[in-house]
Enzyme design. Structure first.
Site, PDB file in Angstrom:
ATOM      1  N   GLU A 101      -3.921 -10.348 -47.712  1.00 38.95           N
ATOM      2  CA  GLU A 101      -4.514 -11.539 -47.124  1.00 38.95           C
ATOM      3  C   GLU A 101      -6.129 -11.448 -47.438  1.00 38.95           C
ATOM      4  O   GLU A 101      -6.538 -10.532 -47.655  1.00 38.95           O
ATOM      5  CB  GLU A 101      -4.360 -11.184 -45.609  1.00 38.95           C
ATOM      6  N   ASP A 102      -6.590 -12.805 -47.571  1.00 38.61           N
ATOM      7  CA  ASP A 102      -8.044 -13.096 -48.068  1.00 38.61           C
ATOM      8  C   ASP A 102      -8.810 -12.638 -46.816  1.00 38.61           C
ATOM      9  O   ASP A 102      -9.846 -12.101 -46.862  1.00 38.61           O
ATOM     10  CB  ASP A 102      -8.219 -14.299 -48.351  1.00 38.61           C
ATOM     11  N   ASP A 111      -9.103 -14.086 -39.420  1.00 36.96           N
ATOM     12  CA  ASP A 111     -10.242 -14.870 -38.318  1.00 36.96           C
ATOM     13  C   ASP A 111      -9.859 -14.398 -37.104  1.00 36.96           C
ATOM     14  O   ASP A 111     -10.408 -13.409 -36.429  1.00 36.96           O
ATOM     15  CB  ASP A 111     -10.130 -16.467 -38.658  1.00 36.96           C
ATOM     16  N   LYS A 143     -19.107 -16.597 -39.458  1.00 27.54           N
ATOM     17  CA  LYS A 143     -19.440 -17.610 -40.366  1.00 27.54           C
ATOM     18  C   LYS A 143     -18.466 -17.964 -41.325  1.00 27.54           C
ATOM     19  O   LYS A 143     -17.634 -17.398 -41.333  1.00 27.54           O
ATOM     20  CB  LYS A 143     -20.691 -16.849 -41.269  1.00 27.54           C
ATOM     21  N   PHE A 144     -18.569 -19.436 -41.529  1.00 24.26           N
ATOM     22  CA  PHE A 144     -17.484 -19.700 -42.297  1.00 24.26           C
ATOM     23  C   PHE A 144     -18.007 -19.573 -43.907  1.00 24.26           C
ATOM     24  O   PHE A 144     -18.822 -20.247 -44.502  1.00 24.26           O
ATOM     25  CB  PHE A 144     -17.237 -21.388 -42.251  1.00 24.26           C
ATOM     26  N   ARG A 195     -12.858 -22.452 -54.313  1.00 26.59           N
ATOM     27  CA  ARG A 195     -12.201 -21.244 -54.727  1.00 26.59           C
ATOM     28  C   ARG A 195     -12.474 -20.915 -56.147  1.00 26.59           C
ATOM     29  O   ARG A 195     -12.313 -19.887 -56.342  1.00 26.59           O
ATOM     30  CB  ARG A 195     -10.577 -21.612 -54.694  1.00 26.59           C
TER      31      ARG A 195
END
Length: 240
Positions: free
Chosen positions: A148-149, A152, A208-209, A222
């Site tokens: 998985e990247d 969250d 943070k996003f 991406r």
């Protein structure tokens, strides 16, 4: 400003600086954008480079070694969570293949893919949708490595684990690039977390996003090599 780091690539000083652990502090300032080659179309859409590509690659190489040590000797089905996990997945498997070629111990490995969706703009919706993937019944009795990247809240991964459990795999491990939490490259520290942590973690980051290295904001960013913090300008520009 963090210590010196070669921003352009993996060679010549891109090793993790002494004292810089995989957990990135809330006060981490990151790196100025002008130190890196950032695509012009994103010039006003990012605040800073958070994790340079060289650090990503070095940490991924170390994770490959940890996975070989933890799951070695058994056939592994590597399950990539699309779309954000594809870069980490490809680089991680390249390092595992290199270890297979150059060490006494090697692991037979096959691959599969699944696609999940839980985000709208920069918020997790809590509604987990499986919108891709092959017949998961092939995982029965297998040792599964989920790649998985970013993790969250952890809700998406817990949902996926519950789904896979129905198919009775022999073992399931998760690798995540970033924590927020599996084999995940990233794990995020967030009060919204359900407390899930992956088995293998690249970096633990503040809430943070972040975008880049296949992490997206409504499918954009991406194509960045580095992991960056998106700006408010970028959020508005690419808002769904």
């Amino acid at each position: 400003m963090p210590g010196p780091l070669c921003p352009a690539g993996r060679r010549g000083g891109s090793r993790l600086p002494p004292g810089m652990r995989r957990s990135i502090g809330d006060d981490e300032q990151g790196y100025d954008l002008d130190l890196f080659c950032i695509p012009k179309h994103y010039a006003d859409d990012l605040e800073k480079v958070y994790i340079p590509h060289g650090l990503i690659m070095d940490r991924t190489e170390r994770l490959a070694r940890e996975i070989m040590k933890g799951m070695g000797g058994h056939h592994i089905v590597a399950l990539c969570v699309l779309k954000g996990g594809y870069k980490f997945f490809a680089d991680l498997l390249d390092y595992i293949k290199a270890l297979n070629r150059n060490s006494d111990k090697s692991i037979p490995m096959t691959v599969d893919f699944i696609r999940l969706k839980s985000y709208c703009n920069d918020q997790s919706t809590g509604d987990i949708k499986v919108i891709g993937g092959d017949d998961l019944s092939t995982l029965t009795g297998k040792n599964v490595l989920i790649v998985e990247d970013i993790i969250d809240t952890g809700k998406t991964m817990k949902t996926l684990l519950s789904l896979l459990k129905q198919y009775n795999p022999k073992m399931v491990k998760v690798a995540s690039f970033t924590l927020v939490l599996f084999d995940s490259l990233l794990v995020k520290r967030t009060p919204r977390s359900v407390g899930y942590r992956p088995d293998f973690v690249g970096f633990e980051v503040p809430d943070k996003f972040v975008v880049g290295y296949a992490l997206d904001y409504n499918e954009y960013f991406r194509d960045l090599n580095h992991i960056c913090v998106i700006s408010e300008t970028g959020k508005q520009k690419y808002k769904a």
